[in-house]
Design an enzyme around this catalytic site. Structure first.
Site: not given
Length: 203
Positions: A112, A15-16, A110, A93-96
């Protein structure tokens, strides 16, 4: 007085980037209200960060649900209860899925760790090192149904030095992320630039 937008941050790990957003809100750099942390890993350090900041949390385990649609429907109930305007993915780390996308169309972003479309998916920093490229970077983009395929909002380049290690490149990427994400969110939320597909030039 204009009402600040209410954000939900989705995170799966340390969670940085979430912390960078928290810090930007508290310092006044980001005119927004953090209404909810959504986390799919009950042991993630992001939860402790939310606790320390007094931010409500919705923590779940996907395996406890029959389908992605099922847990996304519960997410939506929590998001609506918190009056969330905008969703910020920060190491989620999950696809919406379509359930959440349809409810918050054009209001999910998002970050990346690459210059998309290069090196999408997991371990983008490692991918860049393995490929032997001279530069990589950070991308903020709108979220669609694909993996890191949504319209790009902003990008920032990061040079890869000749003797770069994974650890040193990660540190450089994270430093850029922590500055870029709050700045881009501020523009999106307060300057009327929440336009799906709007892009800033790479620098």
């Amino acid at each position: 007085m204009k009402k600040n937008k209410k954000l939900a941050v989705f995170a799966s790990g340390n969670g940085s980037n979430f912390q960078a957003i928290v810090d930007a809100v508290y310092s006044g750099e980001l005119d927004a209200e953090l209404s909810l942390l959504v986390c799919d890993k009950p042991g993630a350090y992001a939860i402790e960060r939310a606790n320390n900041a007094g931010i409500p949390r919705f923590v779940f385990e996907a395996k406890a649900y029959a389908s992605k649609e099922a847990f996304e429907k519960e997410m939506i109930a929590h998001l609506k209860s918190a009056d969330v305007d905008f969703i910020v993915l920060a190491g989620y780390m999950r696809l919406i899925g379509s359930t959440l996308l349809n409810e918050y169309e054009g209001r999910i972003v998002n970050i990346h760790p690459s210059l998309l479309p290069a090196f999408p998916g997991k371990d983008a920093i490692g991918q860049a090192l393995t490929a032997g490229v001279s530069e990589t970077g950070v991308t903020v983009h709108f979220v669609d149904e694909g993996m890191d395929t949504g319209p790009i909002i902003a990008q920032k380049r990061v040079d890869i030095e000749e003797n770069e290690t994974l650890e040193s490149l990660q540190a450089k990427i994270h430093a850029v992320e922590h500055r870029l994400y709050p700045a881009v969110l501020q523009k999106l939320l307060t300057q009327g630039e929440m336009t799906y597909g709007k892009k800033e030039s790479v620098n």
